[in-house]
Design a protein around this motif. Structure first.
Motif, short mmCIF file in Angstrom:
data_model
loop_
_atom_site.label_atom_id
_atom_site.label_comp_id
_atom_site.label_asym_id
_atom_site.label_seq_id
_atom_site.Cartn_x
_atom_site.Cartn_y
_atom_site.Cartn_z
N ARG A 5 10.66 5.30 -16.18
CA ARG A 5 10.61 6.68 -15.48
C ARG A 5 9.67 6.50 -14.32
N ARG A 6 10.36 7.26 -13.35
CA ARG A 6 9.84 7.43 -12.06
C ARG A 6 8.25 7.66 -11.94
N ASN A 7 7.84 8.68 -12.90
CA ASN A 7 6.49 9.19 -12.68
C ASN A 7 5.45 7.78 -13.14
N GLU A 8 5.73 7.21 -14.19
CA GLU A 8 5.00 5.85 -14.47
C GLU A 8 5.18 4.58 -14.09
#
Length: 203
Positions: A5-8
């Motif tokens: 995922r982009r956020n992590e």
């Protein structure tokens, strides 16, 4: 596998260049295999919130007769005195469930969010020179791939998109050929084995 995922996603400095990505993607939520159910299950299982498409079409598709988008609709005839093994209902065993299809789409969207939006590695639109998808002869892998590709490329994936597949007898992802070394290793890890690696994990 870790869910990308982009956020992590941990980014690295610009001295590194991403050259190749290979993702081994396991299927998502599914119904069990018929062989793994009781002869008669005590409750039905319905899959009326999804469809499984099975059809052939001429290729290329322009200036040809078009096929209908036909799908399987499971039913049991009241005139048939035989009961199906396992679950009654409208599912295939196995098949990816509606929740599994939605999960697959989300994984595709997340992959695109990282490898296109964040890293600029994937092309904006599907391009077979840069991206390919490999499935096995088990239909649930194609069910997952159809949603992953849609999550990644949206409307672009709604056109004809190839899924690479090998002949069932030599499929390297589901090998059916004999391999004595693999059989020996497999037999060494299981109930009754005294292999140190097997017994250590039981402690």
């Amino acid at each position: 596998m870790p869910h990308v995922r982009r956020n992590e996603y941990p980014t690295v400095n610009s001295s590194y260049e991403l050259e190749y990505v290979e993702i081994i993607h396991r299927h998502h939520k599914r119904t069990p295999y018929a062989a793994n159910t009781f002869p008669v299950e005590t409750y039905p299982w319905y899959c009326d919130d999804e469809t499984l498409f099975f059809y052939g079409a001429p290729f290329p598709t322009h200036d040809t007769n078009r096929s209908a988008n036909t799908y399987w609709s499971v039913y049991t005839s009241s005139a048939n005195p035989l009961a199906p093994r396992g679950f009654n209902g409208t599912c295939q065993f196995p098949q990816i469930t509606r929740g599994g299809l939605d999960d697959s789409w989300q994984h595709g969207a997340d992959l695109y969010g990282v490898y296109h939006d964040l890293l600029g590695f994937l092309p904006e639109k599907y391009d077979p020179k840069f991206v390919s998808f490999r499935v096995t002869n088990n239909v649930i892998t194609s069910q997952v791939a159809s949603m992953v590709t849609s999550g990644m490329f949206g409307d672009e994936a709604q056109r004809n998109l190839p899924l690479l597949i090998q002949p069932a007898s030599i499929d390297s992802l589901e090998p059916a050929y004999t391999c004595p070394a693999a059989n020996k290793n497999f037999s060494a890890y299981g109930p009754g084995s005294d292999d140190p690696g097997w017994t250590a994990h039981l402690k």
